[in-house]
Enzyme design. Sequence first.
Site, PDB file in Angstrom:
ATOM      1  N   TYR A  77       0.855  -1.185   0.000  1.00  0.00           N
ATOM      2  CA  TYR A  77       0.000   0.000   0.000  1.00  0.00           C
ATOM      3  C   TYR A  77       0.887   1.229   0.000  1.00  0.00           C
ATOM      4  CZ  TYR A  77      -3.434   3.484   1.509  1.00  0.00           C
ATOM      5  OH  TYR A  77      -4.248   4.589   1.607  1.00  0.00           O
TER       6      TYR A  77
ATOM      7  N   ASP B 181       9.221   2.849   0.059  1.00  0.00           N
ATOM      8  CA  ASP B 181       8.148   3.541   0.760  1.00  0.00           C
ATOM      9  C   ASP B 181       8.270   3.169   2.236  1.00  0.00           C
ATOM     10  OD1 ASP B 181       5.878   4.502   1.904  1.00  0.00           O
ATOM     11  OD2 ASP B 181       4.477   3.553   0.502  1.00  0.00           O
TER      12      ASP B 181
ATOM     13  N   LYS C 142       4.112   9.385   8.767  1.00  0.00           N
ATOM     14  CA  LYS C 142       3.821   8.851  10.096  1.00  0.00           C
ATOM     15  C   LYS C 142       4.781   9.372  11.180  1.00  0.00           C
ATOM     16  CE  LYS C 142       0.814   5.396   8.297  1.00  0.00           C
ATOM     17  NZ  LYS C 142       0.871   4.613   7.078  1.00  0.00           N
TER      18      LYS C 142
HETATM   19  C1  LIG Z   1       0.275   5.030   5.711  1.00  0.00           C
HETATM   20  C2  LIG Z   1       1.036   4.714   4.488  1.00  0.00           C
HETATM   21  C3  LIG Z   1       0.960   5.500   3.325  1.00  0.00           C
HETATM   22  C4  LIG Z   1      -0.017   6.631   3.176  1.00  0.00           C
HETATM   23  O1  LIG Z   1       0.204   7.649   4.080  1.00  0.00           O
HETATM   24  P1  LIG Z   1      -1.007   8.680   4.372  1.00  0.00           P
HETATM   25  O2  LIG Z   1      -0.382   9.691   5.266  1.00  0.00           O
HETATM   26  O3  LIG Z   1      -2.099   7.889   4.988  1.00  0.00           O
HETATM   27  O4  LIG Z   1      -1.402   9.258   3.043  1.00  0.00           O
HETATM   28  C5  LIG Z   1       1.791   5.205   2.262  1.00  0.00           C
HETATM   29  N1  LIG Z   1       2.635   4.168   2.325  1.00  0.00           N
HETATM   30  C6  LIG Z   1       2.741   3.392   3.409  1.00  0.00           C
HETATM   31  C7  LIG Z   1       3.720   2.262   3.433  1.00  0.00           C
HETATM   32  C8  LIG Z   1       1.929   3.619   4.524  1.00  0.00           C
HETATM   33  O5  LIG Z   1       2.001   2.807   5.586  1.00  0.00           O
END
Ligand SMILES: *Cc1c(COP(=O)(O)O)cnc(C)c1O
Length: 431
Positions: A142, A237, A265
């Site tokens: 994701y 990511d 995060k």
């Molecule tokens: C949470 C997350 C996202 C998206 O971040 P948002 O701040 O919710 O847009 C993208 N990549 C990873 C791996 C994530 O855990």
Amino acid sequence: MVTSNTLFADAQSVLVGGVNSPVRAYKAVGRDPIFIESGKGPYVTSVEGKRYCDYVLSYGPLLAGHAHDMVIADIHNAIIKGTSFGAPTRHETALAKRIQSMMPAMQTIRFVNSGTEATMSAIRLARGATNRSHLVKFEGGYHGHVDSLLVSAGSGGLTLGTPSSAGIPHEVTAFTHVIPFNDTAALTTCFDQYGAQIAALIMEPVCGNMGVVLPDPEFLHACRRITSDHGSLLIFDEVMTGFRVHKNGAQGHYGIAPDITCLGKVIGGGLPCAAYGGSTALMHHVSPLGPVYQAGTLSGNPLAMRAGLAMMSLIADYGVYETAERQTHRLVAGIQHLCQANNVAMQVNALGTMFTVFFSATPVRSLTDVNNSNTDLFKAYFNYMVDHGILIPPSPYEANFVSSEHNDAVIDDTLAVIQGFIRDHHNQLRL
Ligand SMILES: *Cc1c(COP(=O)(O)O)cnc(C)c1O
């Protein structure tokens, strides 16, 4: 009396599904969401006044727990000076330097407001810098709700059984190749066929959005080697894994330098903040220096920067990461001991300060394994935990998070509840 149920009914009259992010609606666990009044340390308190030990931690950011005194003090000091200027402040440079000192592959950085913005901008940069169109991602990975990456995506997408989304023309995803995680043969085949057209491979180096699924280190090294061989960029990511699986991210843990890193995060200390970065030469493709356009009204705003700086100081100077990792280990080792002692079909996948309990008799290494785990048992587990004062993400496809405030007593209380769950469900869980 105010209750979560009445607040949820009211919320549904004006908010889509009563929430602003789908997993919060608790659809996968068949009950109404809990409305939170406040949080402190490892705990949140519901509007009913019930206290929960929290392993959601806002889905990752709160490595030092809720309302940490230092974070709150720095946000307070920032807010009385004004909330946003549309002009640079020194805090952006300070936070960038902090991040760079812990992730040297991020020589040059751009702040944005969400993880989605970071990955969206990273793939635009990759395409702009390579003059190629194709992307490769992994099943269950994701990367936020970016159109071209919302294919076989994890997190809310999996939970709701809609692996891609309405509203995305298939032309937009036509350049996105999706292959299984931990499958070097599939990766090799894909690059052998399309390598010259592939701008980037984007991946969670440690999967967190189909639950925690660890990479084979050999597989990660193959990702680095194969992308380099074909002149494609490797995008890690690390929005979730950054400062969650290792003080220096997954890239530090495995010793692999990606071309572009996405963070989010933890780096915002609980406020909206994310970033992408890479080598200076590559990042100079981004506006105002280069032709890849990307901008943001509130990007790098002083509140998020100060909260992020407080968090990075807690990590770099106060051992918050090490404490959270040690407490995670205590919990995970305790659960593993309970599984073995009771001979039950449960697996715990964990790294650093993240873990997921899967109801499976065999190890979970891919999205297929995740999908083969027992989701009915997860539902029972979720409800048992919540009824016993422990809040976990309401989906089998999410990571659980531990903070430095989860002390031994908190962890041992949690283990006692899990022991109770195993005792009460032993017939269904037994191997
Ligand atoms: C949470 C997350 C996202 C998206 O971040 P948002 O701040 O919710 O847009 C993208 N990549 C990873 C791996 C994530 O855990």
